[in-house]
Every structure is written in structure tokens, then in C-alpha cells.
Design a protein around this motif. Sequence first.
Motif, PDB file in Angstrom:
ATOM      1  N   SER A 167       1.556   3.797   5.460  1.00 23.04           N
ATOM      2  CA  SER A 167       0.847   2.724   5.385  1.00 23.04           C
ATOM      3  C   SER A 167       1.010   1.290   6.163  1.00 23.04           C
ATOM      4  CB  SER A 167       1.406   2.194   4.065  1.00 23.04           C
ATOM      5  OG  SER A 167       2.800   0.918   3.780  1.00 23.04           O
ATOM      6  N   LEU A 168       2.148   0.984   6.923  1.00 22.34           N
ATOM      7  CA  LEU A 168       2.682  -0.220   8.076  1.00 22.34           C
ATOM      8  C   LEU A 168       2.098  -0.321   8.921  1.00 22.34           C
ATOM      9  CD1 LEU A 168       6.635  -1.034   7.119  1.00 22.34           C
ATOM     10  CD2 LEU A 168       4.282  -2.619   6.727  1.00 22.34           C
ATOM     11  N   ARG A 169       2.223   1.517   9.435  1.00 29.44           N
ATOM     12  CA  ARG A 169       0.926   1.833  10.536  1.00 29.44           C
ATOM     13  C   ARG A 169      -0.420   1.449  10.307  1.00 29.44           C
ATOM     14  NH1 ARG A 169       3.539   7.856  11.281  1.00 29.44           N
ATOM     15  NH2 ARG A 169       6.282   7.006  12.374  1.00 29.44           N
ATOM     16  N   TYR A 170      -0.930   1.588   8.984  1.00 31.25           N
ATOM     17  CA  TYR A 170      -2.485   1.307   8.809  1.00 31.25           C
ATOM     18  C   TYR A 170      -2.365  -0.074   8.911  1.00 31.25           C
ATOM     19  CZ  TYR A 170      -6.620   1.171   6.578  1.00 31.25           C
ATOM     20  OH  TYR A 170      -7.912   0.038   5.821  1.00 31.25           O
ATOM     21  N   ILE A 171      -1.878  -0.702   7.537  1.00 27.77           N
ATOM     22  CA  ILE A 171      -1.502  -2.095   7.823  1.00 27.77           C
ATOM     23  C   ILE A 171      -1.650  -2.895   9.209  1.00 27.77           C
ATOM     24  CG2 ILE A 171      -0.898  -4.515   7.209  1.00 27.77           C
ATOM     25  CD1 ILE A 171      -0.318  -2.950   4.123  1.00 27.77           C
ATOM     26  N   LEU A 172      -0.451  -2.207  10.341  1.00 31.04           N
ATOM     27  CA  LEU A 172      -0.608  -3.431  11.208  1.00 31.04           C
ATOM     28  C   LEU A 172      -1.159  -2.930  12.588  1.00 31.04           C
ATOM     29  CD1 LEU A 172       3.747  -3.624  10.676  1.00 31.04           C
ATOM     30  CD2 LEU A 172       1.932  -5.821   9.937  1.00 31.04           C
ATOM     31  N   ASP A 173      -0.910  -1.562  12.215  1.00 27.74           N
ATOM     32  CA  ASP A 173      -1.510  -1.376  13.668  1.00 27.74           C
ATOM     33  C   ASP A 173      -2.879  -0.501  13.431  1.00 27.74           C
ATOM     34  OD1 ASP A 173       0.655  -1.165  15.259  1.00 27.74           O
ATOM     35  OD2 ASP A 173       1.499   0.392  14.101  1.00 27.74           O
ATOM     36  N   GLU A 174      -3.743  -0.151  13.178  1.00 30.28           N
ATOM     37  CA  GLU A 174      -5.101  -0.490  12.957  1.00 30.28           C
ATOM     38  C   GLU A 174      -6.223  -0.660  12.172  1.00 30.28           C
ATOM     39  OE1 GLU A 174      -5.724   3.953  11.060  1.00 30.28           O
ATOM     40  OE2 GLU A 174      -3.586   4.478  11.039  1.00 30.28           O
ATOM     41  N   VAL A 175      -5.833  -1.386  11.982  1.00 27.41           N
ATOM     42  CA  VAL A 175      -6.498  -2.630  11.209  1.00 27.41           C
ATOM     43  C   VAL A 175      -6.026  -3.992  11.233  1.00 27.41           C
ATOM     44  CG1 VAL A 175      -6.774  -4.546   8.881  1.00 27.41           C
ATOM     45  CG2 VAL A 175      -7.156  -1.304   8.657  1.00 27.41           C
ATOM     46  N   GLY A 176      -4.612  -4.053  11.261  1.00 28.07           N
ATOM     47  CA  GLY A 176      -4.504  -5.639  11.952  1.00 28.07           C
ATOM     48  C   GLY A 176      -4.124  -7.044  10.588  1.00 28.07           C
ATOM     49  N   LEU A 177      -3.174  -7.160  10.590  1.00 28.71           N
ATOM     50  CA  LEU A 177      -2.345  -8.436   9.674  1.00 28.71           C
ATOM     51  C   LEU A 177      -4.050  -9.133   8.844  1.00 28.71           C
ATOM     52  CD1 LEU A 177       0.984  -8.846   9.793  1.00 28.71           C
ATOM     53  CD2 LEU A 177      -0.493  -8.316   8.504  1.00 28.71           C
ATOM     54  N   LEU A 214       1.072  -1.096  -0.142  1.00 23.91           N
ATOM     55  CA  LEU A 214      -0.251   0.146  -0.040  1.00 23.91           C
ATOM     56  C   LEU A 214       0.884   1.361  -0.161  1.00 23.91           C
ATOM     57  CD1 LEU A 214      -3.402   0.422  -0.213  1.00 23.91           C
ATOM     58  CD2 LEU A 214      -3.350   0.995   2.365  1.00 23.91           C
ATOM     59  N   ALA A 215       1.915   1.128  -1.106  1.00 30.18           N
ATOM     60  CA  ALA A 215       2.713   2.468  -1.014  1.00 30.18           C
ATOM     61  C   ALA A 215       3.271   2.583  -2.153  1.00 30.18           C
ATOM     62  CB  ALA A 215       4.365   2.357  -0.035  1.00 30.18           C
ATOM     63  N   PRO A 216       3.865   3.968  -2.517  1.00 33.34           N
ATOM     64  CA  PRO A 216       4.394   4.111  -4.216  1.00 33.34           C
ATOM     65  C   PRO A 216       5.756   3.350  -4.139  1.00 33.34           C
ATOM     66  CG  PRO A 216       4.269   6.113  -2.321  1.00 33.34           C
ATOM     67  CD  PRO A 216       3.875   4.852  -1.385  1.00 33.34           C
ATOM     68  N   PRO A 217       5.500   2.730  -5.775  1.00 32.54           N
ATOM     69  CA  PRO A 217       6.519   2.453  -6.377  1.00 32.54           C
ATOM     70  C   PRO A 217       7.992   2.931  -6.089  1.00 32.54           C
ATOM     71  CG  PRO A 217       5.027   2.815  -8.018  1.00 32.54           C
ATOM     72  CD  PRO A 217       4.692   4.064  -6.860  1.00 32.54           C
ATOM     73  N   GLY A 218       8.902   1.777  -6.270  1.00 28.59           N
ATOM     74  CA  GLY A 218      10.182   2.825  -5.741  1.00 28.59           C
ATOM     75  C   GLY A 218      10.959   1.817  -4.663  1.00 28.59           C
ATOM     76  N   MET A 250      -6.447  -4.389  -4.099  1.00 28.87           N
ATOM     77  CA  MET A 250      -5.275  -3.844  -3.491  1.00 28.87           C
ATOM     78  C   MET A 250      -5.635  -2.294  -3.494  1.00 28.87           C
ATOM     79  SD  MET A 250      -1.827  -6.206  -4.721  1.00 28.87           S
ATOM     80  CE  MET A 250      -2.219  -6.009  -6.408  1.00 28.87           C
ATOM     81  N   GLY A 251      -5.250  -1.506  -2.794  1.00 28.81           N
ATOM     82  CA  GLY A 251      -5.524  -0.010  -2.412  1.00 28.81           C
ATOM     83  C   GLY A 251      -6.626   0.316  -1.547  1.00 28.81           C
ATOM     84  N   ASP A 252      -7.175   1.799  -1.923  1.00 31.97           N
ATOM     85  CA  ASP A 252      -7.960   2.218  -1.556  1.00 31.97           C
ATOM     86  C   ASP A 252      -9.351   2.192  -2.192  1.00 31.97           C
ATOM     87  OD1 ASP A 252      -9.412   4.274   0.121  1.00 31.97           O
ATOM     88  OD2 ASP A 252      -8.506   6.240  -0.838  1.00 31.97           O
ATOM     89  N   VAL A 253      -9.497   0.867  -2.559  1.00 33.78           N
ATOM     90  CA  VAL A 253     -10.732  -0.139  -2.240  1.00 33.78           C
ATOM     91  C   VAL A 253     -12.097  -0.176  -1.969  1.00 33.78           C
ATOM     92  CG1 VAL A 253     -11.275  -1.742  -4.796  1.00 33.78           C
ATOM     93  CG2 VAL A 253      -8.809  -0.632  -4.400  1.00 33.78           C
ATOM     94  N   THR A 254     -13.367   0.663  -2.005  1.00 34.69           N
ATOM     95  CA  THR A 254     -14.516  -0.158  -1.046  1.00 34.69           C
ATOM     96  C   THR A 254     -14.879  -1.279  -1.726  1.00 34.69           C
ATOM     97  OG1 THR A 254     -15.555   1.560  -1.782  1.00 34.69           O
ATOM     98  CG2 THR A 254     -14.395   2.230  -0.333  1.00 34.69           C
ATOM     99  N   LEU A 255     -16.046  -1.770  -1.192  1.00 36.26           N
ATOM    100  CA  LEU A 255     -17.425  -2.476  -1.806  1.00 36.26           C
ATOM    101  C   LEU A 255     -17.952  -1.910  -2.646  1.00 36.26           C
ATOM    102  CD1 LEU A 255     -17.904  -4.957   1.481  1.00 36.26           C
ATOM    103  CD2 LEU A 255     -16.427  -5.380  -0.180  1.00 36.26           C
ATOM    104  N   ASP A 256     -18.133  -0.157  -2.066  1.00 32.25           N
ATOM    105  CA  ASP A 256     -19.124  -0.018  -2.954  1.00 32.25           C
ATOM    106  C   ASP A 256     -18.481   0.254  -4.170  1.00 32.25           C
ATOM    107  OD1 ASP A 256     -20.641   0.451  -0.948  1.00 32.25           O
ATOM    108  OD2 ASP A 256     -20.214   2.171  -0.698  1.00 32.25           O
ATOM    109  N   ASP A 257     -17.585   0.226  -4.711  1.00 34.47           N
ATOM    110  CA  ASP A 257     -16.051   0.824  -5.825  1.00 34.47           C
ATOM    111  C   ASP A 257     -17.005  -0.445  -6.496  1.00 34.47           C
ATOM    112  OD1 ASP A 257     -15.108   3.295  -5.355  1.00 34.47           O
ATOM    113  OD2 ASP A 257     -13.430   2.505  -4.839  1.00 34.47           O
TER     114      ASP A 257
END
Length: 347
Positions: free
Chosen positions: A238-248, A184-188, A325-332
Motif C-alpha cells: 500500500s505504501l508503494r502505491y501511495i508514495l511511489d505510484e500516486v504521490g502524497l 490502505l492496509a488490513p487491520p492489525g 478511504m480505500g478502493d473507492v471511485t467517484l463512480d461509487d
Amino acid sequence: MVKYLTPGPVQLPQRIIEAYAKQPMFHRGKEFSELYGDVVNQLSRVFRGYTVSILPGTGTFAVDVMIYNFIKPGDEVLVPINGEFGERLAQSVESRGAVVKRIYTEPGESICDHIDELNVKVKAVAMVHNETSMGVANRCISDIAKLIHDNGGVLLIDSVSGVPAEPLNNDADAVATATHKALLAPPGGSIVAFKDAGLITNYPKPPSMDLGNYLKYSARLETPYTPPINVLYALRESLRYILDEVGLEKYVAMHDERIRLLYDELSNIGFKPVPINPNDRSRTVTAFYSPINPAKVTDYLRQNGYVISGGMWRIRERSIRIGVMGDVTLDDLRRVVTLLKALINKN
């Protein structure tokens, strides 16, 4: 404005874009060491039991780095191939001067259906974890690892479009991935995780690809060459979001829910799933045989605000792929289904 439902790069949340859009810092100072240490510690929670190196580059570069560090010219390497990226992996191994033995599956098949063919004595097995071109996940890594290790070889995994949405245990000897897909981050950013530095070959390799160099500098929270600083800003967020806010576990479940919606709905209007076994469906990329010209499908969705991808490998002209992947919702995804129903009715 369009929204990206592609196999990567992925649609980024605004907070990650904002984290990325900062003045790059000097990479030999205390501030960078703090950033680098934070990101490595977070990645160590994803790759439990592994040493993690972060290099500037793409997913392909991460795979090349893994191959050049754990394979040397003349080694015999088995590469099971069930899609485009398996073929590219074999080409990477060949570029190292190794002897490649290919095992092919049919489109939509998992490598796990051919596990008996992997019971051979070779230096290494190199394989794709999540075959982006087919929407197929090869989830029998633990079984394959046992087979390979019992035969005295090492297991090298391309998980560029997999981890952490497609979880991995620490069975493989090395794993290559990149920042711009399920992380969930930019390329590079190229990422190589490995269990035993003692397995790194002493055979010469380009300095920029030598994991030994990265290990030396990583001990003092630096990199040997200029790192992708702004990508690290974004990756930390993104890792703060994945690991701490959402959880793996929940992060994996979110992707499960997205692919179920697409497979359930689109299968009802003539889009046939490419993965033959539903249990092999990738959590990050869906793939369908299209009942109409795939170019019409991709063009129509783009005109209505969504970018998806065409097919690859042997079914390039017959299929589409929709990334979740990414900022995708079920509504999308529901909106995409509605649009495709309308398109099918027109045709």
C-alpha cells in the motif's frame, strides 16, 4: 457482494489483499529484516523527522502505547474533545493515572475554534487530529504545538483516521495511527511515531507497550515480539502505491475530490453536513445529519451494495457517516448519491 464506504477498516484493492495472503515468514531471519526495514523506510517518508515503531494491534492500542510512553501517573494532561474519539483518548490518559482536564466543543466544531483555552501550563496536551465520529479535521496542529511547547509541555496526537490523507507536519511530539484506514492496509498494525526518545518516561509500563524495547530491536531491523507479518506485507504494497505510484500530494487531492462530491450532492437533497465550518471537513470521513431515520439510510444502501456507517457521540441517532478511504471511485460515490436521491423521493 458489497463495497465498504466506512470509516475503517476500508475497502482494499485486490493487489493489497494478494500481498497480505502469503505464508507468514519467521520473524528472526534475514527475509523479515528486509521486509521490516523496507516498511519503516517507507513510513519515514510519511512521518518525516520521526522515529517509527510498528506494533501488533489496533488504532486504540497505538493511542494507548503513545499515552503510556509519554505520560506517567500524576501528570496533568489537557484533552480537548470534539467527538467520540477525543473522549476515548481522555479515558486512555485516565487509565494511566494522569489528571485529565477536558475541554468540550459542540458537535461539528473544530478544536481550533477553542485554541485560546489550550494556553495553559500542563505536562501534555493529547488531542485527536481527525475526529472520525464528526467528520471534522483539527488542522491547527502547528499553532497548538507552538502554544504547548512555549508552556513547556508535549503534544500527543491521535491520527488514526487521518495520516496520510490528512497530512501532518512534524510539530507534534508523538503521533499514533494504524494500518487499516488511510494507510490502505488490513487491520492489525499499530504505529507510533515520535520525535525524541528522550521524552519516553521511565515509569513502568507493560513490556509489550514499551517503545524502548522496540527501539532496541529496531536497530537490528527486528521487533521484540511477534509482529503482524502479513499486515506488513500488505502495508509495504500500500505504501508503494501511495508514495511511489500516486504521490502524497495527489493522494490527499484524491480524497479532497471524493468528499467534495458527497458534500455538494447530498447537501442538495436534505443531508446537512455535521462539520459547521466547511474548512474543517475531514478528507477521510464525511458526516451528515440525515433527513430520515439513519437506520433506513444504512439498510437501503446495504441492500444496494454499499456499506456506510451510522453516527456516533452526541448525534448518534441523527447522523450517518460515509468514508472515502480505500478502493473507492467517484463512480461509487455517484451511485450512492443516486441511491439516496431515490430513497429520499420514496420518503
